[in-house]
Design a protein around this motif. Sequence first.
Motif, PDB file in Angstrom:
ATOM      1  N   CYS A 186      -5.972   1.793   5.375  1.00 24.88           N
ATOM      2  CA  CYS A 186      -6.508   0.575   5.859  1.00 24.88           C
ATOM      3  C   CYS A 186      -5.827   0.178   7.474  1.00 24.88           C
ATOM      4  CB  CYS A 186      -6.129  -0.640   4.979  1.00 24.88           C
ATOM      5  SG  CYS A 186      -4.501  -1.046   5.049  1.00 24.88           S
TER       6      CYS A 186
ATOM      7  N   CYS B  18      -1.971  -0.561   7.241  1.00 22.79           N
ATOM      8  CA  CYS B  18      -1.096   0.822   7.099  1.00 22.79           C
ATOM      9  C   CYS B  18      -1.118   1.435   8.330  1.00 22.79           C
ATOM     10  CB  CYS B  18      -1.609   1.660   5.862  1.00 22.79           C
ATOM     11  SG  CYS B  18      -0.943   0.588   4.331  1.00 22.79           S
TER      12      CYS B  18
ATOM     13  N   GLU C 231       0.950   4.059   1.577  1.00 24.34           N
ATOM     14  CA  GLU C 231       1.236   4.563   2.946  1.00 24.34           C
ATOM     15  C   GLU C 231       2.776   3.793   3.490  1.00 24.34           C
ATOM     16  OE1 GLU C 231      -1.724   3.399   2.343  1.00 24.34           O
ATOM     17  OE2 GLU C 231      -3.242   4.557   3.181  1.00 24.34           O
TER      18      GLU C 231
ATOM     19  N   HIS D 110       0.736  -1.127  -0.017  1.00 24.16           N
ATOM     20  CA  HIS D 110      -0.095  -0.069  -0.111  1.00 24.16           C
ATOM     21  C   HIS D 110       0.854   1.322   0.116  1.00 24.16           C
ATOM     22  CE1 HIS D 110      -3.999  -1.917   1.486  1.00 24.16           C
ATOM     23  NE2 HIS D 110      -3.526  -2.599   0.428  1.00 24.16           N
TER      24      HIS D 110
HETATM   25 ZN   LIG Z   1      -2.903  -0.101   3.704  1.00 21.85          ZN
END
Ligand SMILES: [Zn+2]
Length: 176
Positions: free
Chosen positions: A124, A127, A100, A98
């Motif tokens: 999410c 992260c 982040e 992801h």
């Molecule tokens: Zn994430």
Amino acid sequence: MDTRAFNGTKTDDSPHHKLSDKRGWYINWDEYFMAIALVSAQRSKDPVTQVGACIVNKDNRIVGVGYNGMPNGCSDDDLPWGKSSTNILETKKFYVCHAEMNAIMNKISSNIEGCTIFVSLFPCNECTKIIIQSGIKSVVYYDDKNIHKAEAKASQVMLKKANIHIRYYMNFSVEC
Ligand SMILES: [Zn+2]
Ligand SMILES: Nc1ccn([C@H]2C[C@H](O)[C@@H](COP(=O)(O)O)O2)c(=O)n1
């Protein structure tokens, strides 16, 4: 690309404006950092969701940028980008890094304690855990299309408990 982040706000913070002829129509820090997150998202190969993140320190210096993509050394032509297969191993779920996480891994400063992360999509739960562990103290998000998901609800719970300030990015463009 969504250009809402680029609607520069008319800013005139100079008391000597009329003498110096300083340009007054420039983007503010929030607009600048979110624009960088949004443009970074455009590097993503994900056909459905492109996410970008930009980490900024207390001096308004950018210390990390990232977008969602496959792990280093794993060709993004070989791993799956879909999510409809009944075999979860044939979906992107287990493979994509992801935005982040990539921004934090790409950091150019050894210490990102107290930094702010600008993200184009609400983080999410996975992260969020990395954000908390990194010492980041503030999250600014642009889109919350995933807010109804359990992952995002868990993120909210953890961000609150960890005393991380979270705010929606708002860009007011005022004509005067
Ligand atoms: Zn994430
Ligand atoms: N805050 C987020 C949320 C999602 N992502 C990435 C991970 C995937 O590439 C994609 C999610 O896929 P979708 O279920 O929307 O098709 O977005 C991220 O980097 N950061």
